[in-house]
Design a protein around this motif. Sequence first.
Motif, PDB file in Angstrom:
ATOM      1  N   CYS A  48      53.788  35.111  30.562  1.00 23.34           N
ATOM      2  CA  CYS A  48      52.774  35.700  31.073  1.00 23.34           C
ATOM      3  C   CYS A  48      51.243  34.526  30.944  1.00 23.34           C
ATOM      4  N   TRP A  49      51.287  34.120  29.650  1.00 27.12           N
ATOM      5  CA  TRP A  49      50.376  33.128  29.372  1.00 27.12           C
ATOM      6  C   TRP A  49      50.607  31.731  30.478  1.00 27.12           C
ATOM      7  N   ILE A  50      51.835  31.383  30.537  1.00 24.68           N
ATOM      8  CA  ILE A  50      51.993  30.231  31.474  1.00 24.68           C
ATOM      9  C   ILE A  50      51.666  30.571  32.980  1.00 24.68           C
ATOM     10  N   GLN A  74      53.506  41.631  38.178  1.00 21.85           N
ATOM     11  CA  GLN A  74      52.464  42.157  38.251  1.00 21.85           C
ATOM     12  C   GLN A  74      51.462  42.537  37.042  1.00 21.85           C
ATOM     13  N   MET A  75      52.420  42.776  35.971  1.00 21.24           N
ATOM     14  CA  MET A  75      51.795  43.019  34.653  1.00 21.24           C
ATOM     15  C   MET A  75      51.086  41.611  34.035  1.00 21.24           C
ATOM     16  N   CYS A  76      51.794  40.676  34.206  1.00 24.30           N
ATOM     17  CA  CYS A  76      50.974  39.497  33.876  1.00 24.30           C
ATOM     18  C   CYS A  76      49.765  39.241  34.837  1.00 24.30           C
ATOM     19  N   ILE A  77      49.897  39.376  35.810  1.00 23.44           N
ATOM     20  CA  ILE A  77      48.633  39.187  36.952  1.00 23.44           C
ATOM     21  C   ILE A  77      47.351  40.032  36.305  1.00 23.44           C
ATOM     22  N   ARG A  78      47.605  41.081  36.022  1.00 21.67           N
ATOM     23  CA  ARG A  78      46.712  42.061  35.266  1.00 21.67           C
ATOM     24  C   ARG A  78      46.316  41.799  34.041  1.00 21.67           C
ATOM     25  N   THR A 123      45.672  37.612  27.333  1.00 23.11           N
ATOM     26  CA  THR A 123      46.833  36.628  26.538  1.00 23.11           C
ATOM     27  C   THR A 123      45.614  35.737  25.975  1.00 23.11           C
ATOM     28  N   LEU A 124      45.401  35.673  24.648  1.00 22.93           N
ATOM     29  CA  LEU A 124      44.575  34.796  24.004  1.00 22.93           C
ATOM     30  C   LEU A 124      45.853  33.504  23.122  1.00 22.93           C
ATOM     31  N   PHE A 125      45.398  32.313  23.468  1.00 23.79           N
ATOM     32  CA  PHE A 125      46.129  31.242  23.094  1.00 23.79           C
ATOM     33  C   PHE A 125      46.012  31.348  21.405  1.00 23.79           C
ATOM     34  N   GLU A 126      44.687  31.192  21.105  1.00 25.15           N
ATOM     35  CA  GLU A 126      44.408  30.905  19.584  1.00 25.15           C
ATOM     36  C   GLU A 126      44.953  32.173  18.720  1.00 25.15           C
ATOM     37  N   THR A 127      45.089  33.340  19.151  1.00 25.61           N
ATOM     38  CA  THR A 127      45.451  34.405  18.264  1.00 25.61           C
ATOM     39  C   THR A 127      47.002  34.785  18.506  1.00 25.61           C
ATOM     40  N   GLU A 128      47.299  34.716  19.870  1.00 26.38           N
ATOM     41  CA  GLU A 128      48.573  35.349  20.318  1.00 26.38           C
ATOM     42  C   GLU A 128      49.708  34.321  20.359  1.00 26.38           C
ATOM     43  N   ILE A 129      49.523  33.287  21.407  1.00 20.07           N
ATOM     44  CA  ILE A 129      50.382  32.399  21.755  1.00 20.07           C
ATOM     45  C   ILE A 129      50.543  31.411  20.379  1.00 20.07           C
ATOM     46  N   LYS A 130      49.646  30.645  19.939  1.00 20.00           N
ATOM     47  CA  LYS A 130      49.872  30.061  19.019  1.00 20.00           C
ATOM     48  C   LYS A 130      50.369  30.470  17.968  1.00 20.00           C
ATOM     49  N   ASP A 144      62.436  39.582  22.890  1.00 24.06           N
ATOM     50  CA  ASP A 144      61.650  39.424  24.377  1.00 24.06           C
ATOM     51  C   ASP A 144      60.162  39.875  24.834  1.00 24.06           C
ATOM     52  N   THR A 145      59.609  40.533  23.953  1.00 22.95           N
ATOM     53  CA  THR A 145      58.224  40.940  24.068  1.00 22.95           C
ATOM     54  C   THR A 145      57.363  39.642  23.951  1.00 22.95           C
TER      55      THR A 145
END
Length: 107
Positions: free
Chosen positions: A98-100, A10-14, A19-26, A90-91
């Motif tokens: 969540c990005w996935i 539910q948190m992921c859906i909200r 979640t930004l790829f360029e600044t977080e995931i990458k 884990d975070t």
Amino acid sequence: LHVRSRRQRQMCIRDRNNTLFETEIKSIFLNNCTICHNSNTNYAGIILEDYESIVANIAHSMSEIKAGTMPYDQNFNPAITSNLIDVLDDTLIEKIDCWILNGMKNN
């Protein structure tokens, strides 16, 4: 993808647009994976330094990260057995999950 709980899902859906790829995931991949998986070294033929390469290798990368077998330290010991580095927090893993779940947007 294994989202750990209904609450996390539910948190992921909200969080769908936050979640930004360029600044977080990458940055997670650049800070933890590109010592070995860059366009010069490309250990095991895997590059993890841009959107296309991360998406192409996400399933394998996440299974290794969640198992603690990635990343490796400078002595080529997996994080789970290394005295030099820790397994990915884990975070950070949850942020990638969540990005996935939200479609791996290139944003």
